[in-house]
Each structure stands twice: as structure tokens, then as C-alpha cells.
Design a protein around this motif. Structure first.
Motif, short mmCIF file in Angstrom:
data_model
loop_
_atom_site.label_atom_id
_atom_site.label_comp_id
_atom_site.label_asym_id
_atom_site.label_seq_id
_atom_site.Cartn_x
_atom_site.Cartn_y
_atom_site.Cartn_z
N ARG A 229 9.87 -9.00 12.57
CA ARG A 229 11.10 -8.47 12.02
C ARG A 229 10.92 -7.00 11.66
NH1 ARG A 229 14.69 -12.51 9.95
NH2 ARG A 229 13.82 -14.62 10.08
N ALA A 230 12.02 -6.28 11.57
CA ALA A 230 11.96 -4.90 11.09
C ALA A 230 11.63 -4.92 9.60
CB ALA A 230 13.29 -4.20 11.33
N MET A 231 10.57 -4.19 9.21
CA MET A 231 10.12 -4.20 7.83
C MET A 231 10.58 -2.98 7.05
SD MET A 231 8.68 -7.07 8.22
CE MET A 231 7.94 -7.36 6.62
N ALA A 232 10.53 -1.80 7.68
CA ALA A 232 10.97 -0.57 7.02
C ALA A 232 11.08 0.51 8.07
CB ALA A 232 9.98 -0.15 5.93
N GLN A 233 11.94 1.50 7.82
CA GLN A 233 12.05 2.63 8.73
C GLN A 233 12.64 3.82 8.00
OE1 GLN A 233 15.12 2.01 11.90
NE2 GLN A 233 15.42 0.04 10.90
N GLY A 234 12.23 5.01 8.42
CA GLY A 234 12.72 6.22 7.78
C GLY A 234 11.70 7.33 7.88
N PRO A 235 11.94 8.45 7.18
CA PRO A 235 10.97 9.55 7.19
C PRO A 235 9.61 9.09 6.70
CG PRO A 235 13.05 10.23 6.22
CD PRO A 235 13.13 8.75 6.38
N VAL A 236 8.55 9.59 7.32
CA VAL A 236 7.20 9.20 6.93
C VAL A 236 6.96 9.46 5.45
CG1 VAL A 236 4.75 9.78 7.22
CG2 VAL A 236 6.20 9.44 9.22
N ALA A 237 7.43 10.58 4.95
CA ALA A 237 7.15 10.98 3.57
C ALA A 237 7.66 9.96 2.55
CB ALA A 237 7.77 12.35 3.29
N THR A 238 8.75 9.27 2.86
CA THR A 238 9.33 8.34 1.89
C THR A 238 9.19 6.87 2.30
OG1 THR A 238 11.50 8.62 2.96
CG2 THR A 238 11.01 10.02 1.07
N THR A 239 8.83 6.62 3.55
CA THR A 239 8.80 5.24 4.06
C THR A 239 7.39 4.71 4.24
OG1 THR A 239 10.85 5.73 5.27
CG2 THR A 239 9.67 3.73 5.91
N PHE A 240 6.45 5.56 4.59
CA PHE A 240 5.08 5.14 4.85
C PHE A 240 4.33 5.04 3.53
CE2 PHE A 240 0.74 5.89 6.67
CZ PHE A 240 0.73 4.81 7.54
N THR A 241 4.61 3.96 2.80
CA THR A 241 4.08 3.77 1.45
C THR A 241 3.20 2.52 1.39
OG1 THR A 241 5.95 2.38 0.78
CG2 THR A 241 6.19 4.77 0.49
N GLN A 242 2.46 2.39 0.31
CA GLN A 242 1.62 1.20 0.12
C GLN A 242 2.45 -0.07 0.13
OE1 GLN A 242 -1.13 1.18 -3.14
NE2 GLN A 242 -2.05 3.14 -2.59
N ASP A 243 3.58 -0.05 -0.58
CA ASP A 243 4.41 -1.25 -0.65
C ASP A 243 4.90 -1.66 0.73
OD1 ASP A 243 4.06 -1.21 -3.36
OD2 ASP A 243 6.07 -0.44 -3.84
N ALA A 244 5.34 -0.69 1.52
CA ALA A 244 5.84 -1.00 2.86
C ALA A 244 4.73 -1.53 3.76
CB ALA A 244 6.48 0.24 3.48
N LEU A 245 3.53 -0.95 3.63
CA LEU A 245 2.41 -1.39 4.46
C LEU A 245 1.95 -2.79 4.06
CD1 LEU A 245 0.35 1.90 4.75
CD2 LEU A 245 1.52 0.70 6.60
N GLN A 247 3.79 -5.08 2.76
CA GLN A 247 4.83 -5.99 3.24
C GLN A 247 4.69 -6.24 4.74
OE1 GLN A 247 8.82 -4.52 2.74
NE2 GLN A 247 9.77 -6.48 3.24
N THR A 248 4.32 -5.20 5.48
CA THR A 248 4.22 -5.30 6.94
C THR A 248 2.95 -6.01 7.38
OG1 THR A 248 5.46 -3.23 7.18
CG2 THR A 248 4.20 -3.98 9.10
N TYR A 249 1.83 -5.68 6.75
CA TYR A 249 0.53 -6.20 7.19
C TYR A 249 0.06 -7.41 6.38
CZ TYR A 249 -0.26 -2.15 10.21
OH TYR A 249 -0.18 -1.21 11.20
N GLY A 250 0.59 -7.60 5.20
CA GLY A 250 0.17 -8.72 4.36
C GLY A 250 -1.31 -8.63 4.02
N GLY A 251 -1.98 -9.77 4.06
CA GLY A 251 -3.40 -9.82 3.70
C GLY A 251 -4.31 -9.16 4.69
N ARG A 252 -3.78 -8.74 5.86
CA ARG A 252 -4.63 -8.11 6.87
C ARG A 252 -4.93 -6.64 6.56
NH1 ARG A 252 -1.64 -10.16 12.33
NH2 ARG A 252 0.16 -10.20 10.94
#
Length: 266
Positions: A229-245, A247-252
Motif C-alpha cells: 500500500r502507499a505509506m507516505a509521499q511528499g517532499p523528502v524534507a518533510t516526508t522522509f522521517t523516522q515515523d514514516a520509515l 510504518q513502511t519497513y516495520g520491524g525490518r
């Protein structure tokens, strides 16, 4: 009847006609297992965009389904507000290097000239202008001294540069690349990044499947995080965050990896 609509007339995917790629409700299945489920994504014009997610998240599948290379169960795709059939001349695609038959007997310059095929006409007669464009594309990727070399004699990084040159020869407005840095040396990676960033400076749009989280912020302006599924999208500065990662990668995604990235939490 499939609901997939790459080429359908009555499609509303992406209200912004300037978006180089807009997808709504993309679902792709391999057997009974969805590779992508109801994915929405819109990529901005003139940006370097990364598609990021864990192995098996559907990153390459996303590009291939958008290009009609594999079927969608459902979904709508628009390139610059148009159907794929109308926008195809504006799109260049660089597949994964591992998916190419490098034993095929052809020279470097012939591979690059394949990027001119849509302009050559039925007889595919190469003009001086086409040859000049092909040689210029090779020069841009640092491979101008290899024009007569057999493609199978090149290193992996050199082969990747040649395929990027083929895309450049198309003179497209949108460049789609599937893991362009996979298996290449550091010098080749820097050369490819420089070429892609120069395309952005020219107003072109670049969308690349990317696997190295450590270089996302350095290379890209926009990020699309996906895991089926789509987890997050947007400018790197505001979207590429720990929370988003997380959520996307989980325990991996190891805590040590997050520490190395030095990202903000939200």
C-alpha cells in the motif's frame, strides 16, 4: 472486463495535468497475493523522485504496471494528464540491469540509437542528427570512448551508463528508472546522479526505484514510500522521517539504521 485503465478515455487519475505521473487505485496481483493494493501516488514535475520500500514492497511492480508492462487488476494511470498511448513519446524507461540479456551481440552505439527508434520512422535510417544525439548522450554519461565496444564486454556500471544514455537519446520529459544504482561502483553512481540532477535542472522529471536509505536525502527532492500500500509521499524534507520509515519497513528497519539516518521523528 479488467478495470485497469492505462489507455482508457474516461479516466480522471490525477487532477493536475502537469503531473508527469499520477496513479489512482492501482492494484496488481501475482496469483492470489496482491503485490500492490489500491495505491494512489502523484509525482511532481521537474523533481527527482524516489520510490522507496522494503524488498517485495511492489516498487518495480509499480513502474511496470504504470507502463503497461504487467497488467493491473484495477487502477487509473495518467502521464502529464494523458493516457499512456498518448504520452509514450515523452517517457523514457531504464529497466533493472539484471533483466537485460547482455549476451545479445550489439555495440554500445547501436544500443544508444535504440533510443531514437520512435523518431527514425519505418525504415529506421539513422541521420547525422540522430547519430550526433546518440554520441552526445554517451558523452554525458562518460562513455563516449566506448561507442564501438560490444555491450557484453562492459562492466556492470558501464552497461548501466549505456542504458541511461539510451534513455537520454530519447529526449524525453519523464525518466523512469528501476534501481539505477544497483550493483554499480561509487564512481558510476556519482556519474549517474550528476546526469539525473542535470535533467532536473532542465525541467525534466525523474522517478527512480531506490533501495539505499542513506542517500535518499542527498539525491532526491520527493519520496514515495510504499509497502504493498502507499505509506507516505511528499517532499523528502518533510516526508522522509523516522515515523514514516518505521510504518513502511516495520520491524525490518533496525534502530541503528535509523540512528545513522539522523531523521526527525514526525
Amino acid at each position: 472486463m479488467s478495470l485497469a485503465a492505462q489507455d482508457g478515455a474516461a479516466v480522471t487519475a490525477g487532477a493536475d495535468p502537469s503531473a508527469p505521473l499520477a496513479v489512482r487505485g492501482m492494484t496488481v496481483s501475482y496469483g492470489d497475493k496482491p503485490a500492490l493494493f489500491s495505491v494512489d501516488a502523484t509525482f511532481p514535475a521537474g523533481a527527482m523522485s524516489a520510490i522507496v520500500g522494503p524488498n517485495g514492497a511492489g516498487k518495480s511492480t509499480f513502474l511496470k504496471a504504470a507502463l503497461g508492462l504487467i497488467p493491473m487488476v484495477s487502477g487509473e494511470v495518467r502521464f502529464f494528464g494523458q493516457a499512456l498511448s498518448e504520452a509514450r513519446p515523452r517517457i523514457a524507461y531504464v529497466p533493472q540491469r539484471a533483466s537485460v540479456d547482455w549476451d545479445f551481440p550489439t555495440t554500445v552505439i547501436d544500443v544508444v540509437l535504440m533510443g531514437r527508434y520512435r523518431s527514425l520512422g519505418l525504415l529506421r535510417r539513422v541521420s547525422r542528427a540522430d547519430m550526433a544525439l546518440a554520441r552526445d548522450a554517451l558523452a554525458r554519461v562518460g562513455m563516449d570512448g566506448f561507442a564501438s565496444r560490444q555491450i557484453g564486454q562492459l562492466s556492470g556500471g558501464q552497461q548501466q551508463r549505456v542504458f541511461l544514455a539510451r534513455a537520454l537519446a530519447q529526449q524525453a520529459d519523464l525518466y523512469l528508472l528501476d534501481e539505477p544504482f544497483a550493483g554499480v561502483d561509487a564512481a558510476t553512481e556519482r556519474a549517474i546522479v550528476a546526469v539525473l540532477q542535470s535533467l532536473g535542472a532542465e525541467g525534466k522529471s525523474v522517478i527512480a526505484v531506490h533501495h539505499d536509505l542513506m542517500t535518499v536525502a542527498a539525491y532526491f527532492d520527493h519520496v514515495f514510500l510504499v509497502n504493498v500500500r502507499a505509506m507516505a509521499q511528499g517532499p523528502v524534507a518533510t516526508t522522509f522521517t523516522q515515523d514514516a520509515l518505521v510504518q513502511t519497513y516495520g520491524g525490518r528497519l533496525a534502530a541503528t539504521h535509523l540512528d545513522q539516518l539522523r531523521l526527525t521523528g514526525g
